[in-house]
Design an enzyme around this catalytic site. Structure first.
Site, PDB file in Angstrom:
ATOM      1  N   ASP A 287       0.862  -1.191   0.000  1.00  0.00           N
ATOM      2  CA  ASP A 287       0.000   0.000   0.000  1.00  0.00           C
ATOM      3  C   ASP A 287       0.898   1.242   0.000  1.00  0.00           C
ATOM      4  O   ASP A 287       2.120   1.153   0.202  1.00  0.00           O
ATOM      5  CB  ASP A 287      -0.961  -0.023   1.199  1.00  0.00           C
ATOM      6  CG  ASP A 287      -2.172   0.892   0.973  1.00  0.00           C
ATOM      7  OD1 ASP A 287      -2.161   1.683   0.010  1.00  0.00           O
ATOM      8  OD2 ASP A 287      -3.134   0.825   1.765  1.00  0.00           O
TER       9      ASP A 287
HETATM   10  C1  NOJ Z   1      -4.052   3.963   0.241  1.00  0.00           C
HETATM   11  C2  NOJ Z   1      -5.228   3.120   0.611  1.00  0.00           C
HETATM   12  O1  NOJ Z   1      -5.005   2.485   1.852  1.00  0.00           O
HETATM   13  C3  NOJ Z   1      -5.562   2.063  -0.440  1.00  0.00           C
HETATM   14  O2  NOJ Z   1      -6.763   1.437  -0.099  1.00  0.00           O
HETATM   15  C4  NOJ Z   1      -5.654   2.682  -1.790  1.00  0.00           C
HETATM   16  O3  NOJ Z   1      -5.985   1.692  -2.737  1.00  0.00           O
HETATM   17  C5  NOJ Z   1      -4.332   3.335  -2.109  1.00  0.00           C
HETATM   18  N1  NOJ Z   1      -4.044   4.370  -1.131  1.00  0.00           N
HETATM   19  C6  NOJ Z   1      -4.307   3.925  -3.523  1.00  0.00           C
HETATM   20  O4  NOJ Z   1      -5.154   4.989  -3.626  1.00  0.00           O
END
Ligand code: NOJ
Length: 765
Positions: A287
């Site tokens: 992430d």
């Molecule tokens: C952080 C988030 O936790 C995740 O769910 C998301 O897909 C990504 N950013 C990309 O936007």
């Protein structure tokens, strides 16, 4: 003949700088052909090019388009996210083809969580439909629109089971139940990926956030998760597993730590469980910035250490941090990371690109340039009918005293509240490429439905909140909440004046979409005070009061439940939300939604979930006793239980009939009930099957959802609903972490919510 099939050609190509003309297919879409192709390709790649494939970046202030062009030219990037138009995507893919040595196509990803251009209800609302066909419809339309924008992958579905309403991201998931989340997640994956993620209108999914992100302590985002292996395997992992069994090509790794190990550093989770036990063959993606964060988590001493750990733990692709690119070359040189480890990670990236069909045609989701839409946000690109259909199914009728609802279309209605005319909020968080101006707020929906027959008197009545700090928080990145400059009293006075002229008051209250989002944890679950004051003033007018809740989590609405004559939970219902809510308000659609989460009475009750374990001193609601497990200073139990939701008609459920009183070892039994629509309107409801293992080697939950069926019954009609119960439904992880079904008695509960059930028993032999 393609180069992968020709050894001699491959050898001669190795000496050439580029061989793209031979790179692109058609290639057979089989695992064997893919593996051969990817191995050949890897053999042509430099270390830097392999590492480039493992980098996923987003266009933004830190990485402007010019920097990305440079990276593309030098093979330093494998995929892009947050770029969402065919024009922009085409421009980057062109750069790959024109500037890079190997011409390995980029893939393009985005958070298509509940729609792309057309926004559907937030996933928590979708879960309230308990409708797998509706889920598939959302998946198909979202994939269609995303693929039509040139995207190849979505960061969805989010299947983090959550029993923590303070956590803002519960809005993105399917609620507190494992079985329901698993069903919804796998339906979504199948619908989005279709027959193949390579198809023109399919996209690959990336199930998230692996694992157990929904259990962050105190509901504080990014916080620690600590749980027993039994709970992890029994309650939290199955929805990820089901989504992967449904074929999800990607997994996004969670930001939290689990039992002390950040997921990004958890080789047990990513290698032993995911790749070993579950045989996952796709791609793992960290992430946002998670590799860097290993240092702050306190498990890596410096950037090199963080990269080494992430690599050893099984992170194939890094999202939005430059650490892999910066530090992997040195780590490979020093031997701290092996070339084989880099090859494995790069292979997984190339594999999914192959599966996306990008080696057949890097423009497969783009089509010819001439076909690009003139207007990306053109009305004709939306799927309004589908959005309205699903939004209606997600609405839950919480209270309907003396049939306050449905409303008459020729009435005079005072429609008030800060959410009544909000186009932004009704879309919810993560509303992808949705455009607020295209969404139908409740005010417009009510006007559309009344079609001039009656009168709508509108007043805002209150700001979302009068707390300046929270207003600023909500408007940090976008002007999301408009603040009326009039005083709270002026706003209330205007609303009360409208209410006094009306036959009935409809108040749209709850949360702004930004209150139920990433990094939007709350320490309280009340409707903000500004709106509470409005409700109190409206109640004082003596007019019938219909409360329309809009929110992304269970709220504590004990007082509102008492004030309201009728109350609807509408979540954030999407582009067609206003029309869908009006359909329910006026009875053009008979509500059928059921809560996918328990609604607590107060924040102090959390965690409160229906499938809890028994205690040695259970609380007896009928005969309260001091030395039992309860709060002495409050009413116990949820305000609204899991699975609850009313209808404009009534249903009765017959006693349960068992096909047999015994289930043979590894066999099955059938439980059935007859459901009758005993009211005067046609309507749908959800029949729910719960099981309980009353005596086992470890305590088992008082009840667990093991099946559900959504049925439609005409007034007066009956239907027999059958559930097959097989041995898998009885299994659990025992103290030794073996998955077992233990012989003995089982309780069967079937009902239209988790509380009012018809009960039976059988013996598992
Ligand atoms: C952080 C988030 O936790 C995740 O769910 C998301 O897909 C990504 N950013 C990309 O936007």
């Amino acid at each position: 003949m393609k180069w992968i099939y020709s050894v001699s050609l491959a050898v001669s190509l190795a000496m050439q700088p580029a061989f793209a003309d031979d790179l692109f297919g058609p290639h057979p879409m089989t695992e064997q052909a893919r593996d051969a192709f990817v191995n050949q390709l890897l053999s042509k790649m430099t270390l830097d090019e392999k590492i480039g494939q493992m980098r996923l970046i987003s266009v933004g202030p830190d990485t402007p388009k010019s920097a990305i062009r440079d990276m593309i030219q030098h093979g330093q990037v494998g995929a892009i996210f947050n770029t969402v138009t065919r024009q922009d995507i085409r421009a980057m893919q062109d750069q790959v083809m024109q500037l890079s040595r190997l011409k390995i196509p980029l893939f393009f990803a985005y958070d298509v969580v509940h729609g792309q251009r057309t926004i559907f209800p937030i996933p928590l609302g979708l879960a309230a439909s308990w409708d797998l066909d509706a889920t598939a419809e959302v998946g198909r339309v979202s994939a269609y629109e995303a693929a039509d924008d040139g995207l190849n992958m979505t960061w969805a579905p989010m299947v983090d089971v959550s029993r923590e309403p303070r956590w803002g991201r519960g809005s993105e998931g399917f609620g507190e139940d494992t079985f329901l989340s698993a069903q919804m997640g796998s339906s979504m994956v199948k619908a989005m990926q279709g027959k193949s993620a390579a198809d023109r209108y399919s996209i690959m999914t990336s199930v998230k956030h692996f694992a157990a992100y929904g259990a962050v302590e105190g509901g504080r985002d990014y916080n620690t998760v600590d749980m027993s292996p039994q709970r992890l395997f029994q309650d939290y992992l199955p929805p990820y597993k089901a989504s992967l069994d449904a074929g999800s090509g990607g997994v996004m790794v969670a930001l939290n730590s689990l039992n002390g190990t950040p997921a990004t550093a958890d080789s047990w989770l990513l290698k032993d469980i995911l790749r070993g036990d579950w045989k996952f063959k796709g791609i793992t993606i960290s992430d946002h910035g998670a590799i860097k964060e290993l240092i702050k988590h306190g498990v890596a001493s410096d950037p090199q250490d963080a990269v080494r750990i992430a690599m050893k733990s099984g992170i194939d692709m890094s999202m939005s941090d430059e650490y892999y690119s910066k530090y992997l070359p040195g780590l490979v040189k020093s031997g701290a990371v092996s070339m084989a480890e880099v090859d494995d990670a790069a292979r997984h990236v190339l594999n999914v690109k192959y599966d996306m069909g990008l080696f057949n045609d890097p423009y497969s989701h783009l089509g010819p340039k001439e076909s690009d839409p003139q207007d990306t946000n053109a009305e004709s690109r939306l799927h309004r009918a589908e959005a309205r259909d699903v939004a209606r199914k997600s609405i839950v009728l919480l209270k309907n005293w003396r049939e306050t609802l449905p409303l008459k279309k020729d009435a005079t209605i005072a429609l008030v509240g800060p959410l009544a005319d909000s186009q932004r909020d009704i879309m919810g968080s993560w509303s992808a490429a949705g455009v607020a101006k295209q969404s139908i707020p409740l005010l417009q929906g009510v006007r559309n439905a009344m079609a001039g027959k009656g009168t709508v008197l509108y007043a805002k009545g209150a700001n979302i909140t009068d707390n300046k700090g929270i207003q600023d928080f909500l408007n940090l990145y976008e002007q999301a909440v408009s603040v009326d400059k009039r005083s709270p009293q002026e706003l209330i006075d205007e609303a009360v004046a409208q209410a006094k002229k009306a036959d009935v008051v409809v108040a749209a209250v709850g949360e702004a979409q930004g209150m139920a989002h990433e990094a939007s944890s709350r320490s309280d679950l009340v409707i903000p005070e500004s709106q509470q004051k409005l409700l109190a003033a409206l109640k004082a007018t003596g007019k019938p009061l219909v409360i329309v809740l809009m929110n992304g989590r269970p709220l504590t609405v004990v007082k509102e439940d008492q004030q309201a004559d009728a109350m609807l939970e509408t979540w954030f219902s999407g582009t067609e939300g206003g029309n869908a809510i009006a359909d329910v308000l006026f009875g053009d659609y008979n509500p059928s939604g059921k809560l996918p989460v328990s609604f607590p009475r107060s924040v102090g009750q959390i965690p409160i979930y229906y499938n809890h374990l028994p205690t040695g001193r259970p609380y007896n609601f009928a005969k309260p006793n001091k030395y039992t497990s309860h709060y002495y200073d409050a009413v116990n139990g949820p305000l609204y239980p899991f699975g609850y939701g009313l209808s404009y008609t009534t249903f009765t459920v017959s006693p349960v009939k068992m096909s047999s009183r015994t289930m043979p070892r590894n066999g099955s039994v059938e439980a059935s009930v007859t459901v009758t629509n005993s009211g005067k309107r046609d309507g749908a409801t959800v029949v729910q099957l719960y099981l309980n293992d009353p005596v086992a080697s470890i305590s088992r939950p008082v009840q667990e959802l093991r099946g559900f069926q959504r049925i439609m019954l005409k007034a007066g009609e009956s239907q027999t609903v059958k559930f097959k119960i097989d041995v898998d439904a009885l299994k659990f992880w025992n103290q030794k972490m073996q998955q077992v079904a233990e012989p003995g008695k089982f309780n069967v509960m079937i009902g239209l919510d988790s509380v009012r059930t018809q009960d039976a028993q059988f013996d598992y032999l």
